[in-house]
Every structure is written in structure tokens, then in C-alpha cells.
Write a protein that holds these residues in place. Sequence first.
Motif, PDB file in Angstrom:
ATOM      1  N   GLU A  83       0.892  -1.046  -0.076  1.00  0.00           N
ATOM      2  CA  GLU A  83      -0.015   0.017  -0.004  1.00  0.00           C
ATOM      3  C   GLU A  83       0.983   1.067   0.105  1.00  0.00           C
ATOM      4  OE1 GLU A  83      -2.714  -0.520   3.298  1.00  0.00           O
ATOM      5  OE2 GLU A  83      -3.556  -2.005   2.335  1.00  0.00           O
ATOM      6  N   ALA A  84       2.038   1.363   0.791  1.00  0.00           N
ATOM      7  CA  ALA A  84       2.859   2.359   0.762  1.00  0.00           C
ATOM      8  C   ALA A  84       3.442   2.656  -0.295  1.00  0.00           C
ATOM      9  CB  ALA A  84       3.747   2.264   1.959  1.00  0.00           C
ATOM     10  N   LEU A  85       4.054   1.595  -1.076  1.00  0.00           N
ATOM     11  CA  LEU A  85       4.477   1.696  -2.335  1.00  0.00           C
ATOM     12  C   LEU A  85       3.419   2.238  -3.364  1.00  0.00           C
ATOM     13  CD1 LEU A  85       6.561  -1.332  -2.656  1.00  0.00           C
ATOM     14  CD2 LEU A  85       7.548   0.810  -2.473  1.00  0.00           C
ATOM     15  N   ARG A  86       2.217   1.913  -3.511  1.00  0.00           N
ATOM     16  CA  ARG A  86       1.159   2.289  -4.263  1.00  0.00           C
ATOM     17  C   ARG A  86       1.334   3.805  -4.152  1.00  0.00           C
ATOM     18  NH1 ARG A  86      -1.888  -2.407  -3.319  1.00  0.00           N
ATOM     19  NH2 ARG A  86      -1.651  -3.850  -4.824  1.00  0.00           N
ATOM     20  N   GLU A  87       1.059   4.131  -2.701  1.00  0.00           N
ATOM     21  CA  GLU A  87       0.722   5.411  -2.337  1.00  0.00           C
ATOM     22  C   GLU A  87       1.826   6.307  -2.979  1.00  0.00           C
ATOM     23  OE1 GLU A  87       0.577   7.992   1.757  1.00  0.00           O
ATOM     24  OE2 GLU A  87      -0.952   6.265   1.389  1.00  0.00           O
ATOM     25  N   ALA A  88       3.039   5.957  -2.512  1.00  0.00           N
ATOM     26  CA  ALA A  88       4.325   6.675  -2.699  1.00  0.00           C
ATOM     27  C   ALA A  88       4.359   6.806  -4.333  1.00  0.00           C
ATOM     28  CB  ALA A  88       5.561   5.966  -2.408  1.00  0.00           C
ATOM     29  N   GLU A 104       1.895  -6.581 -10.599  1.00  0.00           N
ATOM     30  CA  GLU A 104       2.348  -5.395 -10.039  1.00  0.00           C
ATOM     31  C   GLU A 104       3.207  -5.382  -8.693  1.00  0.00           C
ATOM     32  OE1 GLU A 104       2.273  -1.320  -9.803  1.00  0.00           O
ATOM     33  OE2 GLU A 104       1.323  -2.510 -11.328  1.00  0.00           O
ATOM     34  N   ARG A 105       2.870  -6.549  -7.905  1.00  0.00           N
ATOM     35  CA  ARG A 105       3.811  -6.611  -6.620  1.00  0.00           C
ATOM     36  C   ARG A 105       5.219  -6.856  -7.308  1.00  0.00           C
ATOM     37  NH1 ARG A 105      -0.607  -9.354  -4.580  1.00  0.00           N
ATOM     38  NH2 ARG A 105       0.424 -11.339  -5.016  1.00  0.00           N
ATOM     39  N   MET A 106       5.192  -7.701  -8.152  1.00  0.00           N
ATOM     40  CA  MET A 106       6.634  -8.148  -8.699  1.00  0.00           C
ATOM     41  C   MET A 106       7.319  -6.801  -9.355  1.00  0.00           C
ATOM     42  SD  MET A 106       5.804 -11.984 -10.225  1.00  0.00           S
ATOM     43  CE  MET A 106       6.883 -11.680 -11.613  1.00  0.00           C
ATOM     44  N   VAL A 111      11.392  -2.793  -9.277  1.00  0.00           N
ATOM     45  CA  VAL A 111      11.820  -1.085  -9.241  1.00  0.00           C
ATOM     46  C   VAL A 111      12.432  -1.105  -7.820  1.00  0.00           C
ATOM     47  CG1 VAL A 111      10.777   1.105  -9.412  1.00  0.00           C
ATOM     48  CG2 VAL A 111       9.986  -0.668 -10.949  1.00  0.00           C
ATOM     49  N   LEU A 112      11.720  -1.215  -6.966  1.00  0.00           N
ATOM     50  CA  LEU A 112      12.386  -0.879  -5.563  1.00  0.00           C
ATOM     51  C   LEU A 112      13.804  -1.211  -5.485  1.00  0.00           C
ATOM     52  CD1 LEU A 112      11.968   0.561  -2.713  1.00  0.00           C
ATOM     53  CD2 LEU A 112      10.933  -1.779  -1.872  1.00  0.00           C
ATOM     54  N   ALA A 113      13.921  -2.637  -5.864  1.00  0.00           N
ATOM     55  CA  ALA A 113      15.304  -3.364  -5.741  1.00  0.00           C
ATOM     56  C   ALA A 113      16.332  -2.703  -6.707  1.00  0.00           C
ATOM     57  CB  ALA A 113      15.118  -4.823  -5.974  1.00  0.00           C
ATOM     58  N   GLY A 114      15.771  -1.996  -7.479  1.00  0.00           N
ATOM     59  CA  GLY A 114      16.806  -1.145  -8.310  1.00  0.00           C
ATOM     60  C   GLY A 114      17.140   0.144  -7.899  1.00  0.00           C
ATOM     61  N   ARG A 115      16.478   0.554  -6.816  1.00  0.00           N
ATOM     62  CA  ARG A 115      16.715   1.836  -6.414  1.00  0.00           C
ATOM     63  C   ARG A 115      18.118   1.749  -5.256  1.00  0.00           C
ATOM     64  NH1 ARG A 115      15.454   5.066  -8.786  1.00  0.00           N
ATOM     65  NH2 ARG A 115      15.550   3.537 -10.038  1.00  0.00           N
ATOM     66  N   ALA A 116      18.640   2.794  -5.214  1.00  0.00           N
ATOM     67  CA  ALA A 116      19.967   3.071  -4.547  1.00  0.00           C
ATOM     68  C   ALA A 116      19.798   2.482  -3.082  1.00  0.00           C
ATOM     69  CB  ALA A 116      20.427   4.436  -4.233  1.00  0.00           C
ATOM     70  N   GLU A 117      20.838   2.187  -2.456  1.00  0.00           N
ATOM     71  CA  GLU A 117      20.493   1.310  -0.832  1.00  0.00           C
ATOM     72  C   GLU A 117      20.051   2.366  -0.126  1.00  0.00           C
ATOM     73  OE1 GLU A 117      20.625  -0.910   2.180  1.00  0.00           O
ATOM     74  OE2 GLU A 117      21.126  -1.797   0.191  1.00  0.00           O
ATOM     75  N   ARG A 118      20.258   3.638  -0.078  1.00  0.00           N
ATOM     76  CA  ARG A 118      19.821   4.733   0.865  1.00  0.00           C
ATOM     77  C   ARG A 118      18.381   5.067   0.575  1.00  0.00           C
ATOM     78  NH1 ARG A 118      22.828  10.089   2.480  1.00  0.00           N
ATOM     79  NH2 ARG A 118      21.810  11.202   0.466  1.00  0.00           N
ATOM     80  N   LYS A 156       9.803  10.608  -4.797  1.00  0.00           N
ATOM     81  CA  LYS A 156       9.859  11.100  -6.055  1.00  0.00           C
ATOM     82  C   LYS A 156      10.915  10.179  -7.299  1.00  0.00           C
ATOM     83  CE  LYS A 156       7.337  14.834  -5.700  1.00  0.00           C
ATOM     84  NZ  LYS A 156       6.103  14.872  -6.324  1.00  0.00           N
ATOM     85  N   ARG A 157      11.963   9.739  -6.674  1.00  0.00           N
ATOM     86  CA  ARG A 157      12.829   8.864  -7.759  1.00  0.00           C
ATOM     87  C   ARG A 157      11.885   7.609  -7.788  1.00  0.00           C
ATOM     88  NH1 ARG A 157      17.133  11.606  -5.049  1.00  0.00           N
ATOM     89  NH2 ARG A 157      17.286  10.103  -3.123  1.00  0.00           N
ATOM     90  N   LEU A 158      11.218   7.034  -6.904  1.00  0.00           N
ATOM     91  CA  LEU A 158      10.539   5.747  -7.252  1.00  0.00           C
ATOM     92  C   LEU A 158       9.343   6.080  -7.961  1.00  0.00           C
ATOM     93  CD1 LEU A 158      10.028   2.895  -6.085  1.00  0.00           C
ATOM     94  CD2 LEU A 158       8.730   3.695  -4.514  1.00  0.00           C
ATOM     95  N   GLU A 159       8.841   6.990  -7.821  1.00  0.00           N
ATOM     96  CA  GLU A 159       7.567   7.171  -8.622  1.00  0.00           C
ATOM     97  C   GLU A 159       8.101   7.541 -10.132  1.00  0.00           C
ATOM     98  OE1 GLU A 159       4.556  10.965  -9.319  1.00  0.00           O
ATOM     99  OE2 GLU A 159       5.251  10.928  -7.270  1.00  0.00           O
ATOM    100  N   GLN A 160       9.006   8.116 -10.271  1.00  0.00           N
ATOM    101  CA  GLN A 160       9.468   8.158 -11.619  1.00  0.00           C
ATOM    102  C   GLN A 160      10.066   7.033 -12.322  1.00  0.00           C
ATOM    103  OE1 GLN A 160       9.804  10.967 -13.607  1.00  0.00           O
ATOM    104  NE2 GLN A 160      10.655   9.519 -15.217  1.00  0.00           N
ATOM    105  N   ALA A 161      10.557   6.219 -11.341  1.00  0.00           N
ATOM    106  CA  ALA A 161      11.048   4.785 -11.926  1.00  0.00           C
ATOM    107  C   ALA A 161       9.760   4.071 -12.067  1.00  0.00           C
ATOM    108  CB  ALA A 161      12.101   4.209 -10.749  1.00  0.00           C
TER     109      ALA A 161
END
Length: 182
Positions: A83-88, A104-106, A111-118, A156-161
Motif C-alpha cells: 500500500e505504501a509503495l502504491r501511495e508513494a 504489480e507486486r513483482m 523497481v524498489l530493488a533497483g533503487r539506491a541502498e539509501r 519522487k525517484r521511486l515514482e519516476q522509476a
Amino acid sequence: MGGDQEEDFDALYRQTCLPVYRFLRRRLPEEQARDALGEVYLTAWRRRDRLWREAPVPWLYGIARLVLRNGVRADARSQRLREALREAANVPTHTSGAGEDAVERMRAAQVLAGRAERDREVLMLIAWEGMEIPAAARVMGCSPATFSVRLHRARKRLEQALREEEPTARLTGPWVRWGRQT
């Protein structure tokens, strides 16, 4: 670790595994029940000094209840994360089939796994762990204001990705596969 303890525990397992498995199976699908059974006996081994020798099955049922409760908590955390990922990402929550939800979950996890560690850590502290900003800031070793900025930027970066990962074509018939004709 003496051989007698292991032999005693093996005997306990042989005597009690079927009723404990049935207890779990009444509450879980088969595969999850098997996994939970392993957790029950792992916990029992670790706590064997507290074993109720005269009535081990109720003791093991108590451990099984704790394993089940931990599973429920993990499922709830997973749901909050989705839910938080969808909202974000401003992904609309709509009723869809199980297949669409799984895709969608996958996709979100990928996409989250591809984000920077921080970015991942900031998003996970809020979405997965359910922390408030001041507590999450302490975990990250920064001020709440700094953490808020990091969270905003990570979202914002997650949304863009997620927008960039959006498939350009939808499956419309058996002859069309993700925009290519077969």
C-alpha cells in the motif's frame, strides 16, 4: 551437545510431529504448514531446556501459535508495504485479478530493488517497518528534517522509476504479447 539430547529430541519429534502438523494444517495451506512446522521444532530445540516433558504437545501448540502470529504480522507488514509503495508512486488502487496484483507486486519490488541502498532503506523504514519519521531518522543517524527530505526525494525517484517501467502496450489478445505480434 550430548547425543542423548538429540536422541530425546528426535523421539519427541517422532511422537508429536503429526498432531502439531495437523494443528498447523487446519490453519494454513499445506506448504506454509510444512514451513511453520520446521519453525516450531527449531524454536522447540532452542528452548528445549523449558520443555514440558509430561505434556509436550500443548507446549508445542503454544509455540505453533506464536509462529502463526508471527506469520500474520509478516503478512500485515507486507500488505502495508504494498500500500505504501502504491501511495508513494501514486499508483491507483483498483480491484484487479490475482494475476494483475502479482505482476504489480513483482514490478514494484523489482523497481524498489533497483533503487539506491539509501533510498530503499528510507522507504522501507517508513513503509515496511511502519516507523514514524523521528524514529526512522534515529535509525539513519540524521535529523528528522534531513530524513524527511531524503524520504521525499526517494519517493519522487521511486515514482519516476515506476512511470518509466510502465509497459507501453497491454495484452489485448492471445496473438499480442506486450506490444509485439506473434
